[in-house]
Scaffold this active site. Structure first.
Site, PDB file in Angstrom:
ATOM      1  N   ASP A  67      -2.597 -26.664   8.822  1.00 59.62           N
ATOM      2  CA  ASP A  67      -1.272 -27.203   9.124  1.00 59.62           C
ATOM      3  C   ASP A  67      -0.876 -28.367   8.227  1.00 59.62           C
ATOM      4  O   ASP A  67      -1.699 -28.905   7.486  1.00 59.62           O
ATOM      5  CB  ASP A  67      -1.194 -27.617  10.604  1.00 59.62           C
ATOM      6  CG  ASP A  67      -2.468 -28.313  11.096  1.00 59.62           C
ATOM      7  OD1 ASP A  67      -3.251 -28.773  10.250  1.00 59.62           O
ATOM      8  OD2 ASP A  67      -2.673 -28.383  12.312  1.00 59.62           O
ATOM      9  N   ASN A 136      -4.253 -30.957  24.480  1.00 61.17           N
ATOM     10  CA  ASN A 136      -3.461 -29.988  25.242  1.00 61.17           C
ATOM     11  C   ASN A 136      -3.902 -28.548  24.941  1.00 61.17           C
ATOM     12  O   ASN A 136      -3.228 -27.604  25.310  1.00 61.17           O
ATOM     13  CB  ASN A 136      -1.960 -30.156  24.927  1.00 61.17           C
ATOM     14  CG  ASN A 136      -1.657 -29.950  23.446  1.00 61.17           C
ATOM     15  OD1 ASN A 136      -2.553 -29.651  22.662  1.00 61.17           O
ATOM     16  ND2 ASN A 136      -0.401 -30.096  23.076  1.00 61.17           N
ATOM     17  N   HIS A 138      -4.266 -27.259  21.888  1.00 59.44           N
ATOM     18  CA  HIS A 138      -3.732 -26.651  20.660  1.00 59.44           C
ATOM     19  C   HIS A 138      -4.841 -26.424  19.634  1.00 59.44           C
ATOM     20  O   HIS A 138      -5.844 -27.126  19.608  1.00 59.44           O
ATOM     21  CB  HIS A 138      -2.551 -27.446  20.082  1.00 59.44           C
ATOM     22  CG  HIS A 138      -2.880 -28.746  19.418  1.00 59.44           C
ATOM     23  ND1 HIS A 138      -1.974 -29.780  19.327  1.00 59.44           N
ATOM     24  CD2 HIS A 138      -3.997 -29.188  18.795  1.00 59.44           C
ATOM     25  CE1 HIS A 138      -2.520 -30.777  18.668  1.00 59.44           C
ATOM     26  NE2 HIS A 138      -3.749 -30.457  18.333  1.00 59.44           N
ATOM     27  N   GLU A 143       1.017 -25.140  19.646  1.00 60.17           N
ATOM     28  CA  GLU A 143       1.157 -25.895  20.885  1.00 60.17           C
ATOM     29  C   GLU A 143       1.264 -24.955  22.098  1.00 60.17           C
ATOM     30  O   GLU A 143       1.626 -23.778  21.945  1.00 60.17           O
ATOM     31  CB  GLU A 143       2.424 -26.758  20.798  1.00 60.17           C
ATOM     32  CG  GLU A 143       2.402 -27.796  19.675  1.00 60.17           C
ATOM     33  CD  GLU A 143       1.566 -29.028  19.982  1.00 60.17           C
ATOM     34  OE1 GLU A 143       0.426 -28.887  20.475  1.00 60.17           O
ATOM     35  OE2 GLU A 143       2.040 -30.143  19.713  1.00 60.17           O
TER      36      GLU A 143
HETATM   37  C1  F6R Z   1      -5.428 -30.378  12.559  1.00 61.11           C
HETATM   38  C2  F6R Z   1      -5.710 -29.481  13.658  1.00 61.11           C
HETATM   39  C3  F6R Z   1      -5.597 -29.963  15.056  1.00 61.11           C
HETATM   40  C4  F6R Z   1      -6.759 -30.888  15.408  1.00 61.11           C
HETATM   41  C5  F6R Z   1      -6.618 -31.404  16.847  1.00 61.11           C
HETATM   42  C6  F6R Z   1      -7.739 -32.359  17.206  1.00 61.11           C
HETATM   43  O1  F6R Z   1      -5.537 -29.692  11.328  1.00 61.11           O
HETATM   44  O2  F6R Z   1      -6.027 -28.352  13.431  1.00 61.11           O
HETATM   45  O3  F6R Z   1      -5.563 -28.870  15.929  1.00 61.11           O
HETATM   46  O4  F6R Z   1      -7.960 -30.178  15.276  1.00 61.11           O
HETATM   47  O5  F6R Z   1      -5.406 -32.052  16.997  1.00 61.11           O
HETATM   48  O6  F6R Z   1      -7.618 -33.508  16.442  1.00 61.11           O
HETATM   49  P1  F6R Z   1      -8.751 -34.628  16.439  1.00 61.11           P
HETATM   50  O7  F6R Z   1      -9.905 -34.045  15.737  1.00 61.11           O
HETATM   51  O8  F6R Z   1      -8.144 -35.774  15.667  1.00 61.11           O
HETATM   52  O9  F6R Z   1      -9.023 -34.953  17.867  1.00 61.11           O
END
Ligand code: F6R
Length: 237
Positions: A67, A136, A138, A143
């Site tokens: 992303d 959440n 994701h 989302e």
């Molecule tokens: C970002 C991504 C997100 C993160 C998620 C957890 O490329 O794929 O899904 O893996 O937001 O983020 P952290 O590791 O910062 O808790």
């Protein structure tokens, strides 16, 4: 599904990096799907360390990131391109042209999304996808919603995600509200998926994702039906 319990963040990172390193050794021209955020930082650090110490060779590896924020220049310190360059790509011998992060500055975002999917499929799909998980549920920026979205698409970030990611920005107002994310199809078509999760604050959502109903309200729950999912976590489930 295979769940590997790690005693701490370093051990989790080392185990995830070992699986990625094994993939790179077994198939030097493999396609890696990569994530950003706090969780993979230790994994990338290990890969850099092994590149330096045992010549782990990335010269033929191709990568696709999950992303990118819409509206952030690749040189912006909070862009995911900047994160990847500074935490991994600039420190290993990967060819920059083999690294792909969606372009959040593309003039036509829909076209950018369609091209991203085409490029992934032109490379034969992803061999190994590294994933984190949001509070959440994701994965990437897929989302919670009414349905699973297949293709790479532009998403409006949820309040929960904006709040969680505001820790990296000067203020919450500076967090972009939109992002481009790889969709569920490219993720689910990855031959192997490695998910990493640490911190007790992720316990509830990880439990729901791995053992609850498969629902787009918890996007990561779809991983339950992936034929080769390995979860490496510090959390006791
Ligand atoms: C970002 C991504 C997100 C993160 C998620 C957890 O490329 O794929 O899904 O893996 O937001 O983020 P952290 O590791 O910062 O808790």
């Amino acid at each position: 599904m295979k769940i590997i319990k790690a005693t701490n963040y370093d051990e989790m990172s080392k185990k995830a990096a070992s699986i990625i390193a094994a993939q790179v050794v077994l198939k030097p021209n493999c396609v890696l799907g990569l994530a950003t955020g706090s969780t993979p930082l230790g994994t990338y650090k290990k890969l850099v360390e092994w590149h330096n110490s045992i010549d782990l060779d990335f010269s033929n590896v191709v990568t696709f990131n999950l992303d990118e924020y819409v509206g952030l220049d690749p040189n912006h310190e909070q862009s995911y391109r900047y994160y990847m360059n500074n935490n991994l790509f600039n420190m290993i011998n990967i060819k920059m042209e083999n690294t792909h992060v969606p372009n959040g500055m593309a003039p036509n975002i829909e076209e950018e999304c369609a091209n991203y999917d085409k490029m992934i499929s032109d490379f034969g799909g992803i061999d190994l996808q590294l994933l984190g998980i949001g509070h959440n549920g994701h994965i990437g920026f897929n989302e919670p919603g009414e349905y699973f979205q297949k293709g790479t698409h532009c998403v409006t970030l949820s309040e929960k995600t904006i709040n969680a990611n505001s820790r990296f920005f000067e203020s919450i107002d500076m967090v972009p509200r939109k992002a481009i994310t790889m969709g569920m199809l490219a993720i689910m078509q990855a031959k192997k998926i490695v998910m990493i999760a640490s911190g007790e604050d992720k316990k509830e959502i990880l439990g729901k994702a791995l053992f609850g109903p498969i629902t787009p309200r918890v996007p990561a729950s779809i991983l339950q039906i992936h034929p080769d999912l390995t979860v490496i976590t510090t959390i006791s489930l």
